[in-house]
Enzyme design. Structure first.
Site, mmCIF file in Angstrom:
data_model
loop_
_atom_site.group_PDB
_atom_site.id
_atom_site.type_symbol
_atom_site.label_atom_id
_atom_site.label_comp_id
_atom_site.label_asym_id
_atom_site.label_seq_id
_atom_site.Cartn_x
_atom_site.Cartn_y
_atom_site.Cartn_z
ATOM 1 C CE LYS A 8 -0.326 -13.120 4.125
ATOM 2 N NZ LYS A 8 -1.009 -13.101 2.887
ATOM 3 N N GLY A 11 -4.852 -8.024 4.505
ATOM 4 C CA GLY A 11 -5.778 -7.127 5.190
ATOM 5 C C GLY A 11 -6.988 -6.780 4.351
ATOM 6 N N GLY A 42 -0.625 -4.704 2.734
ATOM 7 C CA GLY A 42 0.138 -3.916 1.760
ATOM 8 C C GLY A 42 -0.622 -2.755 1.125
ATOM 9 C CG ASP A 161 2.778 -14.261 2.300
ATOM 10 O OD1 ASP A 161 1.610 -14.674 2.358
ATOM 11 O OD2 ASP A 161 3.104 -13.217 1.711
ATOM 12 C CE LYS A 220 -4.297 -12.491 -5.598
ATOM 13 N NZ LYS A 220 -5.545 -12.382 -6.292
#
Length: 261
Positions: A8, A11, A42, A161, A220
């Site tokens: 994952k 961007g 995002g 996620d 995060k």
């Protein structure tokens, strides 16, 4: 069974990664490891909404998504960012195929519980793993944008996620890799910050409560925890521009922070 891994990446993080990262991805693919990438985006979505003058707000960290916002989310994620990643992988000699959750009903979704206040945001109900297996079987790296779809062909904005965890779980992958711009979860020991090699979800919650994990690190870490679902029992957080980071994370260990259930 061949070695496979689900990665994952945000961007903006992916766009900033050095060519060495993608060269390593190619080497892993050539050695028979099968990577799958699920990406977010995002900041780019916010940027484009701003340019178009479309107002948007967040409810508990999730973007409030009406039809206008959904159009932009799909355009940015499945269009701009997805193809940017595919181009960068191909530029470095590996083979990639971009998909969104709409393609082949790859990510099936339903509205989240608080859809009345947040709009078209989805939870994953199923993943069409056969499509991903087929793409991998043809020798391509699947690059997946987290847009979901339901039987009525309604689209949903899905947290990257959550989508990555669901994809990994349906592929039977137990360990996921989350690529960020931090070397892992840091703990201050004797006045020096050190990367924690392993940490449990409960320990993370305690560190957030005590203020040891703070600021921009909280989302995060919470994001990484969201990947732990179904068959996924651990997530490794790594910094994307460390040399050899993928090989170490996938095959050897000893890099980043392992978050275990």
């Amino acid at each position: 069974m061949e070695q496979r891994f689900v990665m994952k990446c945000g961007g903006s993080t992916l766009a900033a990664l050095p060519n060495a990262f993608f060269a390593e991805l190619k080497e892993l693919q050539q050695s028979g490891v099968r990577p799958v990438i699920v990406h977010g985006g995002g900041p780019a979505i916010s940027d484009t909404l701003g340019k178009l003058g479309i107002e948007t707000e967040f409810v508990n960290g999730l973007r409030k998504t009406n039809d206008d916002v959904l159009d932009v989310v799909e355009m940015v994620l499945a269009g701009k960012i997805n193809k940017e990643i595919v181009r960068k992988i191909q530029l470095n000699g590996a083979k990639a195929l971009g998909l969104s959750g709409v393609d082949g009903k790859l990510i099936q979704a339903k509205p989240v519980a608080n859809a009345d206040e947040i709009g078209f945001v989805g939870d994953v109900t199923d993943v069409n793993a056969a499509v991903i297996e087929g793409v991998m079987g043809m020798g391509y790296i699947p690059v997946i944008a987290p847009i979901g779809i339901d039987d009525a062909a309604q689209r949903y904005n899905i947290n990257a996620d959550t989508a990555a965890g669901a994809v990994a779980s349906h592929l039977g992958v137990e360990r996921m890799i989350v690529v960020t711009d931090v070397p892992g979860i840091l703990k201050t020991v004797d006045g020096e910050k050190q990367v924690l090699p392993t940490v449990t979800v409960a320990e993370i919650e305690a560190m957030i409560a005590s203020g040891e994990i703070y600021g921009g690190m909280i989302p995060k870490v919470r994001a990484a925890i969201q990947c732990i679902q179904g068959r996924v029992s651990e997530v490794v957080i790594v910094k994307g521009d460390e040399p050899g980071v993928l090989t170490r994370a996938v095959l050897e260990g000893g890099v980043g922070t392992r978050i275990v259930r």
